[in-house]
Scaffold this active site. Sequence first.
Site, PDB file in Angstrom:
ATOM      1  N   HIS A   1       0.814  -1.220   0.000  1.00  0.00           N
ATOM      2  CA  HIS A   1       0.000   0.000   0.000  1.00  0.00           C
ATOM      3  C   HIS A   1       0.846   1.269   0.000  1.00  0.00           C
ATOM      4  O   HIS A   1       0.301   2.368   0.025  1.00  0.00           O
ATOM      5  CB  HIS A   1      -0.931   0.012   1.227  1.00  0.00           C
ATOM      6  CG  HIS A   1      -1.963   1.081   1.174  1.00  0.00           C
ATOM      7  ND1 HIS A   1      -2.925   1.129   0.181  1.00  0.00           N
ATOM      8  CD2 HIS A   1      -2.174   2.168   1.949  1.00  0.00           C
ATOM      9  CE1 HIS A   1      -3.690   2.188   0.373  1.00  0.00           C
ATOM     10  NE2 HIS A   1      -3.260   2.831   1.441  1.00  0.00           N
ATOM     11  N   CYS A   2       2.171   1.145  -0.056  1.00  0.00           N
ATOM     12  CA  CYS A   2       3.017   2.336   0.059  1.00  0.00           C
ATOM     13  C   CYS A   2       3.715   2.705  -1.242  1.00  0.00           C
ATOM     14  O   CYS A   2       3.421   3.731  -1.843  1.00  0.00           O
ATOM     15  CB  CYS A   2       4.057   2.130   1.165  1.00  0.00           C
ATOM     16  SG  CYS A   2       3.355   2.100   2.824  1.00  0.00           S
ATOM     17  N   ILE A   3       4.652   1.877  -1.680  1.00  0.00           N
ATOM     18  CA  ILE A   3       5.539   2.284  -2.774  1.00  0.00           C
ATOM     19  C   ILE A   3       4.805   2.496  -4.102  1.00  0.00           C
ATOM     20  O   ILE A   3       5.141   3.432  -4.835  1.00  0.00           O
ATOM     21  CB  ILE A   3       6.694   1.269  -2.944  1.00  0.00           C
ATOM     22  CG1 ILE A   3       7.401   1.066  -1.603  1.00  0.00           C
ATOM     23  CG2 ILE A   3       7.711   1.781  -3.955  1.00  0.00           C
ATOM     24  CD1 ILE A   3       8.503   0.057  -1.641  1.00  0.00           C
TER      25      ILE A   3
END
Length: 442
Positions: A273-275
Amino acid sequence: MGLSEQLEKINNKTFTIGVIGLGYVGLPLMWTFHKKDMPVLGFDVDKKKVDCIKSGTPYIKHLGEEMMGILSKSDKCDATTNFSRMPEADALLMCVPTPLNHHREPDMTFVEKTTRTVAEHLREGQLVILESTTYPGTTEDLIIPILEEKSGLKSGEDFYVAYSPEREDPGNPDFNTSKIPKVVGGHGNEALMLACALYDTAIVQTVPVSNTKTAEAVKLTENIFRSVNIAMVNELKVIYAAMGIDVHEVLDAAGTKPFGFMKFTPGPGLGGHCIPIDPFYLTWKAREVEQPTRFIELAGEINTNMPRYVVQRTLEALNYHKKSLNGSKVLLIGLAYKPNVDDDRESPTYKLMELYEDMGAEVSYYDSYVPEIKPSREYAQYAGRTSVEWDEKTISQFDAVVISTNHDNINYRELAKWSPCIVDTRNAMKEVGSKDGQVFKA
């Protein structure tokens, strides 16, 4: 309730911490504070999660049964779907999703809706902290105006607001929530002081910064750094492969340098869910100040195209075995976006599924961590699909096996015995002997 009273409650461990959103960020956060004997109250719209906490049933595999069992029996922990209980909490920590829409622009739906709910129940003296990754200015330009308008209270006078980005790495045995320093930015000095005092009770180190905008920028910078470097090694992988050079051997050797080099590992694309998401929060915001984000956008383009490179390598592998992708049976190993977790958010495996099926392949997957695909917005068509069994009869029927995620619990030696055509995107077959033309690196 004033600042001194709130600080006293923190010191006395009578300060109740409300966590909104009990997923991969919120649940570990609850557990971290609970371990330090702080009262915790979890909020989630998903009744199943609340019921699991009350019954001690794990719903995130890597967090385990022991943790859930302790939370379920504790008189200092509760979970609810009843958001009218928010006034019971002295602090409300928002851990909700911040995805992108189809135009790669921030989708703030969850944050806005949660903030409006908080505003309906906001009381004097409460501390509100956003932990979701977002663009610089969210706290000041979005969160605070909603809270003030709907509650009639004023930030810095009647209640406190801060921003502290989550830094979770699901499944990492070396760094859980309590061991990762916490960046904190406050809307005013009192808010910063209160938020730092709260996190100081449970986190190894708090890192105060001058304001909420700076704290929001810190998290984006961390993940943009990773995105750009992963894009670089992904591009090198394609270039070196064309030259007959093994990029993994190059990176392993380069990684022996004790200074000036940090090793990143290529793969089939970005997941989690971040990069894949966070960098585009900054590219969107940068347009407001008419600043280009060339590095960020180029990195996104390279990483987004990696699944197509894997498909191209699969075509070449099948062609070597005198087969066509159209009509072939393809098995994808690993649905989770990273090894040894059940987190399949933004997993590149889903894109691979879609690409293979568009080209006429019959696609299945194997992943003991994700035995069944749950509904999602982007890949709703795969909901309910289940993992195949791991046995010779099942695995040997596939024309090509593609290793998308290298879980430790996969027996790669058995795979080498059972499958004549393996496309390895993770260098998982490195220590396993293989026949000529059996393993194709991608």
